[in-house]
Design an enzyme around this catalytic site. Structure first.
Site, PDB file in Angstrom:
ATOM      1  CD  GLU A  34      -2.924  -0.889  -0.144  1.00 42.52           C
ATOM      2  OE1 GLU A  34      -2.968   0.218  -0.724  1.00 42.52           O
ATOM      3  OE2 GLU A  34      -3.556  -1.880  -0.561  1.00 42.52           O
ATOM      4  CE1 TYR A 117      -6.696   2.880  -0.447  1.00 44.22           C
ATOM      5  CE2 TYR A 117      -4.337   3.064  -0.043  1.00 44.22           C
ATOM      6  CZ  TYR A 117      -5.410   2.412  -0.609  1.00 44.22           C
ATOM      7  OH  TYR A 117      -5.211   1.271  -1.329  1.00 44.22           O
ATOM      8  CG  ASP A 135      -8.385   4.278  -4.293  1.00 45.56           C
ATOM      9  OD1 ASP A 135      -9.628   4.255  -4.434  1.00 45.56           O
ATOM     10  OD2 ASP A 135      -7.614   3.686  -5.061  1.00 45.56           O
ATOM     11  CB  CYS A 189     -15.198   3.626 -13.105  1.00 49.85           C
ATOM     12  SG  CYS A 189     -16.140   5.157 -12.979  1.00 49.85           S
ATOM     13  CB  CYS A 196     -19.774   3.179 -19.819  1.00 48.52           C
ATOM     14  SG  CYS A 196     -19.133   4.687 -19.041  1.00 48.52           S
ATOM     15  CB  CYS A 199     -19.567  -0.235 -16.131  1.00 48.33           C
ATOM     16  SG  CYS A 199     -19.804   0.259 -14.412  1.00 48.33           S
TER      17      CYS A 199
END
Length: 287
Positions: A34, A117, A135, A189, A196, A199
DNA sequence: AAAGCGTGGTC
DNA sequence: TGACCAAGCTT
């Protein structure tokens, strides 16, 4: 089916097989991934993360080595202060938590280099807790699906309630939702040309239902890099990473022509603890 | 709270 | 080609 549920189902088949997501990867490995992923793309992180895990499999391993080793091993991931802080976090884990990465969010947030985060990401991905994880990807998904806007604004406190409104109620699915919605933002996205057509929530996305309006707010300005102190610091550190022994200031001259800027940046690196001056005035990575 | 902090890939 | 973007944190 609710949007959050659809996103979890989508993740099952669409998720990337990233090494830090494999079963058996512990919270330390997740924490390292991370921090490396803060502002650095997955493709560049992967090989370095593997090296780090082989070399420093526990917080105690990393805590025991000098900053110079860590800065060199960080390579060119960028923002090398993160490497320093990760080592400091390892020290804190050893000193305050018996060498085990803490599982609760406040204790995680107290670690150097760990913010809102990262703390939740470790609690969720590393410890399986159903934590909201927000995030830049998630904020973009929320902006579109929930608010009908093309782009996300800056991070805000309400981000957590936004995500909560989409999160499945089942605990296990809530945990998986956090990775899933991030992955959706990373793969589908996306910022420039969202996909899309593939999606899982295209039929209930507020932005799409509104006709995919262009961003109207103030353009978010992109940072310059060429000629900035960031570039100069990077050049100076490049020289020092490659040098087996401490060097004098003359050895740093090729890094940048402008002596004033070069000197200012060297000072800032010293202040940050990324560079150290020896007793005889030479410059080196901190021992 | 806005600005600073690296680096490299993409279109 | 250069603007834009990439799993933020700190001060």
């Amino acid at each position: 089916m609710a949007a959050g549920e659809a996103i979890v189902d989508w993740y099952v088949t669409a998720a990337r097989d990233l090494p830090w997501r494999r079963p058996g990867v512990d919270a330390w490995a997740v924490l390292v991934s991370e921090v490396m992923l803060q502002q650095t793309p997955v493709a560049r992180v992967e090989p370095i993360w593997r090296e780090w895990m082989a070399r420093w499999p526990t917080p105690a391993d990393l805590a025991a080595v000098p900053p110079a080793d860590v800065i060199r091993a960080w390579g060119k991931l960028g923002y090398p202060r993160r490497a320093l802080r990760l080592r400091e976090a390892a020290v804190a884990v050893v000193e305050r938590h018996g060498g085990v990465v803490p599982a609760d969010v406040p204790a995680l947030e107290a670690l150097p280099g760990v913010g809102t985060y990262t703390a939740r990401a470790v609690a969720c991905f590393g410890y399986g807790q159903p934590q909201p994880v927000v995030d830049t990807n998630v904020r973009r998904v929320m902006a579109r699906v929930l608010h009908g806007r093309a782009e996300a604004g800056n991070a805000r406190a309400a981000d957590l309630t936004d995500v909560a409104s989409l999160t499945p109620t089942d605990t296990d699915r809530a945990t998986r939702f956090s990775v899933a919605v991030m992955e959706l933002g990373a793969l589908v996205c996306v910022a420039r040309v969202p996909r899309c057509a593939v999606c899982p929530v295209r039929d209930r996305c507020a932005w799409r239902l509104a006709g995919s309006p262009a961003h109207d707010g103030p353009p978010r300005r992109v940072q310059k890099f060429a000629g900035t102190d960031r570039q100069v610091r990077g050049r100076l550190l490049d020289v020092l990473r490659a040098a087996p022994e401490p060097v004098d200031s003359a050895a740093l001259e090729p890094a940048w022509d402008d002596a004033v800027q070069r000197s200012r940046c060297l000072d800032s690196l010293l202040t940050d603890g990324l560079v150290e001056q020896t007793a005889d005035g030479l410059f080196t990575l901190p021992a």
